[in-house]
Structure formats: C-alpha cells, structure tokens
Design an enzyme around this catalytic site. Structure first.
Site, PDB file in Angstrom:
ATOM      1  CE  LYS A   8       0.945   1.144   4.527  1.00 50.14           C
ATOM      2  NZ  LYS A   8       1.707   2.317   4.965  1.00 50.14           N
ATOM      3  N   PRO A  91      10.111  -4.321  -0.279  1.00 49.00           N
ATOM      4  CG  PRO A  91      11.029  -2.361  -1.144  1.00 49.00           C
ATOM      5  CD  PRO A  91       9.888  -3.315  -1.312  1.00 49.00           C
ATOM      6  CB  ALA A  93      11.985  -1.173   7.840  1.00 48.39           C
ATOM      7  CG  LEU A  96       6.309   0.335   0.229  1.00 49.47           C
ATOM      8  CD1 LEU A  96       7.227  -0.424  -0.725  1.00 49.47           C
ATOM      9  CD2 LEU A  96       5.413   1.293  -0.556  1.00 49.47           C
ATOM     10  N   GLY A  98       4.271  -4.035   3.862  1.00 51.93           N
ATOM     11  CA  GLY A  98       4.532  -5.403   3.392  1.00 51.93           C
ATOM     12  C   GLY A  98       4.242  -6.449   4.473  1.00 51.93           C
ATOM     13  CG  ASP A 133      -0.699   0.222   8.317  1.00 49.96           C
ATOM     14  OD1 ASP A 133      -1.575   1.060   8.617  1.00 49.96           O
ATOM     15  OD2 ASP A 133       0.455   0.528   7.969  1.00 49.96           O
TER      16      ASP A 133
HETATM   17  O1  C5P Z   1       0.275  -0.943  15.001  1.00 55.23           O
HETATM   18  P1  C5P Z   1       1.701  -1.198  14.620  1.00 55.23           P
HETATM   19  O2  C5P Z   1       2.249  -2.450  15.269  1.00 55.23           O
HETATM   20  O3  C5P Z   1       1.944  -1.174  13.161  1.00 55.23           O
HETATM   21  O4  C5P Z   1       2.529   0.016  15.224  1.00 55.23           O
HETATM   22  C1  C5P Z   1       3.932  -0.013  15.305  1.00 55.23           C
HETATM   23  C2  C5P Z   1       4.391   1.133  16.177  1.00 55.23           C
HETATM   24  O5  C5P Z   1       4.137   2.364  15.515  1.00 55.23           O
HETATM   25  C3  C5P Z   1       3.667   1.243  17.505  1.00 55.23           C
HETATM   26  O6  C5P Z   1       4.287   0.451  18.482  1.00 55.23           O
HETATM   27  C4  C5P Z   1       3.803   2.735  17.803  1.00 55.23           C
HETATM   28  O7  C5P Z   1       5.094   3.014  18.280  1.00 55.23           O
HETATM   29  C5  C5P Z   1       3.695   3.336  16.425  1.00 55.23           C
HETATM   30  N1  C5P Z   1       2.322   3.758  16.085  1.00 55.23           N
HETATM   31  C6  C5P Z   1       1.748   4.839  16.742  1.00 55.23           C
HETATM   32  N2  C5P Z   1       0.485   5.241  16.404  1.00 55.23           N
HETATM   33  C7  C5P Z   1      -0.202   4.621  15.422  1.00 55.23           C
HETATM   34  C8  C5P Z   1       0.363   3.528  14.726  1.00 55.23           C
HETATM   35  C9  C5P Z   1       1.628   3.127  15.092  1.00 55.23           C
HETATM   36  O8  C5P Z   1       2.366   5.437  17.639  1.00 55.23           O
HETATM   37  N3  C5P Z   1      -1.414   5.065  15.101  1.00 55.23           N
END
Ligand code: C5P
Length: 293
Positions: A8, A91, A93, A96, A98, A133
């Site tokens: 995405k 890729p 980190a 996108l 993935g 996501d």
């Molecule tokens: O939800 P996800 O595991 O993808 O989030 C990874 C990290 O990104 C979270 O631990 C947080 O640090 C940050 N994050 C955030 N607010 C969001 C989405 C992600 O602070 N709405």
C-alpha cells in the site's frame, strides 16, 4: 494454496495527537498497490513451520506471518499445523505495509485452507491485534482510516487514478516506525495536525482531476524522516519537478512514491530518476488500478 500479498501507499497520513495508550490518533488515506509478495500455505501435522526466501527475515514469533498463523490456530482451536512459505519482494521497514499485508493474507489464506471457520468480524478482530495497518489488507479497496489507522471506511476506486501509475522508490535503508512516531515530539505542528484533511483529500480524489487532488497529499512523518535522511526530500521534490502529478513519503518511510498520469509516464520518470541519482535505489512502476482478473 498460494496467494499474492500486495502492499500500500498512504496518500495522506495526518497525525492528530498522542494517545494515553502510546499510539497516535491519526487520519489516513490508504491505497492498495499491486506489487506483491507471494505466500504458499499447506496443512501439516503440527505446529507452524515458516520459511522465507530472504534470510534477513526472522521466521519465528517475531515474524507477523508466524504471529497471524498462531492467532488463527488458537482462535479456531485447530490442533493440526501449517507450513507457510513467504516469497519476499516488497522492501522491508519501507512504509509499504509489506509485513502487515503478509499477516492479513495469512489470516485469509488459512481461513480458506481450513474451510472458512472464522467470520469476517473475527478476522477483523485478529487483524487489529496484529497491527494498525493489518485490517486494511483484509480488503482490496482504497480506504479512509481513523483511530490508530485500524478503523476503516472502504472507498470506491478514485476515477482520477484510472490509467494512472505509481512510481515507488526505496532508498536502500529502512526507517523504524516506533522511531518515527517518537521523534514527533520535536515537531509539535506535525504531532498535532489539523483534523479534516483526509476527508478533503478523498472528496478531491473522487471529483478529480489528479493533479489538483494530489496537492492534498500530506504525511506528518516526513518531518522526522526528512530531517534524518534529506535524500528522501530530494527524491520527492525531484518527482514533482519532473512531472509526477504528486509525490510523498509513504507511511513512516523510507519509500517515496510518485503518482503519474500513465504507466508510460511513470517509466519515463523512473529513467530520469536513475539518470539523476544512479541505480542504487530500488525503483518500481506499478499501474494504480490493476487490470481486472
Ligand atoms: O500498530 P503497529 O504495530 O503497526 O505500530 C507499530 C508502532 O508504531 C507502535 O508500536 C507505535 O510506536 C507506532 N504507532 C503509533 N500510532 C499509530 C500507529 C503506530 O504510535 N497510530
């Protein structure tokens, strides 16, 4: 059984503030991109066996595919096991999605393999537990996301994206999502965005034309990412100067993307990009609306 696992881009990622649970309240416009990893699922006697063509990726409980399979088996109380192979092309980190897409595709793939034991609402719940996501990838339409990104309003395809194409540029290094969010406290204007931008962008994308709508592309996380990696700002500005209708960093980066009026335009822009910056970056062009299957 095999399944494609797409990625995405975020056409907008507007952060509204930090929440007591440590996440950030945001509004986002997500668009699917038909550039895919591939997943193969087979039943096995017991446990979860995950293999991957890319040795950099852990294949244990750190991997979102493993965690999705574990969550699926536990919630269905299925006692047999699964063997999963992940062919990684997106890729990592990279902003996108993935890994999030892989997790959603695993939930959908295993649900199909075992005869649909979980209803859509249960899949949704498991997906939300795996990452902000992940729910987006249970479906295949553009969407407006709110909350921490997991509350979705699926949208009709944007008419101005018909015939358009994405140019994806990954610089060869990744950006950690938690790092990007943590840095926002140094950029108060980016941490506390003006609400309503997402709906404005969606309205513009539904009304067209592409170039006018693209002026509403916005990503709060460009602030910390561009400060640390100024090359990303150079990439984005180059894409706009050389003819993309719009360009932005996706998610928490590091991928920068352009939206072009046609695949031929995107290919031409990719050539110009390589001429200007060399061939170190990973560059792909993808139709914005995939041909119907
Ligand atoms: O939800 P996800 O595991 O993808 O989030 C990874 C990290 O990104 C979270 O631990 C947080 O640090 C940050 N994050 C955030 N607010 C969001 C989405 C992600 O602070 N709405």
């Amino acid at each position: 059984m095999e399944k494609d696992s797409p990625c995405k881009v975020n056409l907008l990622l507007n952060i509204l503030g930090r929440r007591p649970d440590g996440f950030h309240e945001l509004e986002t416009v997500l668009h699917p991109v038909a550039f895919c990893d591939r997943l193969r699922f087979d039943r096995a006697a017991k446990g979860i066996e995950l293999t991957c063509n890319d040795p950099r990726l852990p294949t244990d409980g750190q991997n979102l595919v493993f965690r999705a399979a574990d969550a699926f088996l536990k919630s269905t109380r299925i006692s047999s096991g699964v063997r999963i192979h992940l062919e990684k092309r997106i890729p990592m980190a990279a902003g996108l999605g993935g890994g999030s897409g892989n997790a959603a595709t695993t939930l959908l793939g295993l649900n199909e393999l075992f005869g649909q034991p979980l209803a859509p609402a249960q899949l949704q719940q498991l997906a939300t537990g795996l990452g902000s996501d992940v729910p987006f990838f249970l479906q295949s339409r553009p969407a407006l996301g709110t909350g921490r990104g997991e509350i979705l309003e699926p949208l009709d395809p944007f008419p101005c994206f018909c015939g358009a194409a994405f140019l994806l540029i990954h610089p060869g290094f990744g950006i950690s999502t938690p790092w990007a969010y943590q840095q926002l406290r140094r950029f108060p204007w980016a941490l506390n965005g003006r609400p309503g931008r997402a709906r404005e962008l969606v309205n513009a994308l539904q009304a067209g034309p592409l170039k006018a709508a693209a002026s509403g592309f916005y990503n709060s996380l460009e602030a910390p990412a561009f400060e640390k990696h100024p090359i990303l700002a150079l990439y984005r500005d180059f894409l706009v100067e050389e003819g993309a209708a719009g360009a932005l960093m996706s998610g928490s980066g590091s991928t920068v993307f352009g939206v072009c009026a046609s695949l031929a335009d995107a290919d031409r822009l990719a050539d110009k990009f390589r001429t200007r910056f060399g061939s170190a970056a990973w560059v792909r062009t993808v139709p914005a609306a995939p041909a119907p299957a």
